[in-house]
Structure formats: C-alpha cells, structure tokens
Write a protein that holds these residues in place. Structure first.
Motif, mmCIF file in Angstrom:
data_model
loop_
_atom_site.group_PDB
_atom_site.id
_atom_site.type_symbol
_atom_site.label_atom_id
_atom_site.label_comp_id
_atom_site.label_asym_id
_atom_site.label_seq_id
_atom_site.Cartn_x
_atom_site.Cartn_y
_atom_site.Cartn_z
ATOM 1 N N LEU A 31 -7.820 76.604 54.042
ATOM 2 C CA LEU A 31 -6.766 77.301 53.317
ATOM 3 C C LEU A 31 -6.767 76.922 51.847
ATOM 4 C CD1 LEU A 31 -3.847 76.656 55.842
ATOM 5 C CD2 LEU A 31 -5.553 78.460 55.898
ATOM 6 N N GLY A 32 -6.571 77.920 51.006
ATOM 7 C CA GLY A 32 -6.456 77.692 49.574
ATOM 8 C C GLY A 32 -5.440 78.660 48.999
ATOM 9 N N GLY A 33 -5.124 78.472 47.731
ATOM 10 C CA GLY A 33 -4.230 79.416 47.085
ATOM 11 C C GLY A 33 -3.125 78.776 46.294
ATOM 12 N N ASP A 34 -2.162 79.605 45.969
ATOM 13 C CA ASP A 34 -1.058 79.202 45.103
ATOM 14 C C ASP A 34 -0.169 78.146 45.752
ATOM 15 O OD1 ASP A 34 -1.971 81.223 43.418
ATOM 16 O OD2 ASP A 34 -0.409 82.646 44.026
ATOM 17 N N LEU A 35 0.376 77.279 44.928
ATOM 18 C CA LEU A 35 1.367 76.315 45.377
ATOM 19 C C LEU A 35 2.583 77.087 45.892
ATOM 20 C CD1 LEU A 35 2.061 73.279 45.500
ATOM 21 C CD2 LEU A 35 3.075 73.530 43.239
ATOM 22 N N GLY A 36 3.044 76.757 47.086
ATOM 23 C CA GLY A 36 4.220 77.410 47.656
ATOM 24 C C GLY A 36 3.974 78.782 48.236
ATOM 25 N N ALA A 37 2.719 79.160 48.416
ATOM 26 C CA ALA A 37 2.412 80.504 48.935
ATOM 27 C C ALA A 37 2.430 80.577 50.458
ATOM 28 C CB ALA A 37 1.064 80.987 48.403
ATOM 29 N N GLY A 38 2.558 79.445 51.144
ATOM 30 C CA GLY A 38 2.696 79.510 52.591
ATOM 31 C C GLY A 38 1.581 78.886 53.413
ATOM 32 N N LYS A 39 0.793 77.988 52.826
ATOM 33 C CA LYS A 39 -0.286 77.359 53.580
ATOM 34 C C LYS A 39 0.234 76.589 54.796
ATOM 35 C CE LYS A 39 -1.903 75.677 49.654
ATOM 36 N NZ LYS A 39 -1.266 76.614 48.709
ATOM 37 N N THR A 40 1.287 75.819 54.601
ATOM 38 C CA THR A 40 1.840 75.052 55.721
ATOM 39 C C THR A 40 2.496 75.974 56.744
ATOM 40 O OG1 THR A 40 2.117 73.093 54.332
ATOM 41 C CG2 THR A 40 3.414 73.180 56.355
ATOM 42 N N THR A 41 3.130 77.033 56.298
ATOM 43 C CA THR A 41 3.738 78.004 57.219
ATOM 44 C C THR A 41 2.660 78.669 58.067
ATOM 45 O OG1 THR A 41 5.561 78.400 55.700
ATOM 46 C CG2 THR A 41 5.138 80.114 57.340
ATOM 47 N N LEU A 42 1.560 79.056 57.441
ATOM 48 C CA LEU A 42 0.454 79.662 58.177
ATOM 49 C C LEU A 42 -0.131 78.654 59.164
ATOM 50 C CD1 LEU A 42 -1.642 82.412 57.420
ATOM 51 C CD2 LEU A 42 -3.059 80.387 57.638
ATOM 52 N N SER A 43 -0.281 77.399 58.734
ATOM 53 C CA SER A 43 -0.796 76.338 59.608
ATOM 54 C C SER A 43 0.119 76.146 60.812
ATOM 55 C CB SER A 43 -0.907 75.013 58.842
ATOM 56 O OG SER A 43 -1.815 75.132 57.778
ATOM 57 N N ARG A 44 1.402 76.221 60.569
ATOM 58 C CA ARG A 44 2.399 76.082 61.632
ATOM 59 C C ARG A 44 2.195 77.187 62.681
ATOM 60 N NH1 ARG A 44 7.742 74.419 62.416
ATOM 61 N NH2 ARG A 44 9.043 75.978 63.411
#
Length: 158
Positions: A31-44
């Motif tokens: 996963l990569g991208g903007d800070l606060g764009a939802g990486k942890t939410t997607l991981s969840r």
C-alpha cells in the motif's frame, strides 16, 4: 490497473474486504499513497475478510509490524512510515516475513519499492474530492488475475 472511488471509510474497507476475499496464502499487498487516505482502513478490511477479530486490528505505526491470526491464515501487517533507510528493513527481518505462508500487508511500501518482492499487488490510495481513489496495480500475472477477482467481488456487492 483498476480504480475504485470510495466516498467514505466504509467503502474503503469494502474494497479491502474484497482484496481479502480474493487474496490467498503467500500474497503480498503493498500500500502507498497520501497520508490519511485510508491505508489502515483498507488493511482492516483485508484482515476482517480473513477472519481476524475486529478488536485485534490496530495500526502498526509504532510497532512497525503486527501479526494477526485469521480463521485460516496468519497476516503480517507492516507500517514502514517511521523507517528512514532500507537497511532498517534488514534490522527488523523484513525479508523473512514477506511472502511465504500467510498474507503480507505493507503500508507505506512506496517508501521502499526497491525492497519489495518482484511480484505483488500495489494499492495506491489518494485523497480525491471528499473521498478517495483506490488504484490496484498488479505486478505479475498472478496479481493481474487477483485484480480481476477483486473487481468482480466489488461489483457483485454494489
């Protein structure tokens, strides 16, 4: 390459669940991208789809790696945001955990693309208007097939 527009965190988690349903043993999701764009939410969403107890899923920002036990597979969830140099990956035994048995999710993989395996699913999250755009980029034939499965699952559940 496949793109999804997610208007909120619930939709981002839904894309993550689709990835989790489609992903198999040994898969690597970067996963990569903007800070606060939802990486942890997607991981969840990925972890929930694999049967991880919701209360166990946390961001590994300070721990660098969390290990979750799903109903059938182990998930190694990395967050590389706090690392500055590639040699720090060696210090934490990164190569020993990536791929192999289980499923590997790597947040902030874009800080160390040169250290990622040859084949993986790249997921880029970008803030986009009031929501976010999630882009899946396969690296390798297997991950092209995986993207197709994810797209089918997301479209089926719409």
């Amino acid at each position: 390459m496949i793109e999804f527009y997610c208007s909120d965190s619930k939709e981002t988690e839904k894309v993550g669940r689709a990835i989790g349903i489609a992903a198999g043993e040994g898969d690597v999701i970067c996963l990569g991208g903007d800070l606060g764009a939802g990486k942890t939410t997607l991981s969840r969403g990925i972890a929930l789809a694999k049967g991880v107890n919701e209360s166990e899923i946390t961001s590994p920002t300070f721990a660098i790696m969390n290990v979750y036990q799903g109903s059938k597979t182990e998930i190694r969830h990395f967050d590389l945001y706090r690392l500055d140099r590639a040699d720090e990956l060696e210090d934490i035994g990164f190569a020993e955990y990536v791929g192999g048995t289980g499923l590997t999710i790597i947040e902030w993989a874009d800080l160390f693309w040169e250290e990622m395996p040859e084949e993986y699913l790249q997921v880029y999250l970008a803030n986009f208007g009031s929501g976010r755009k999630v882009t899946l980029v396969p690296h390798g034939g297997y991950y092209e097939m995986l993207c197709g499965k994810v797209e089918e699952i997301v479209n089926f559940r719409d």
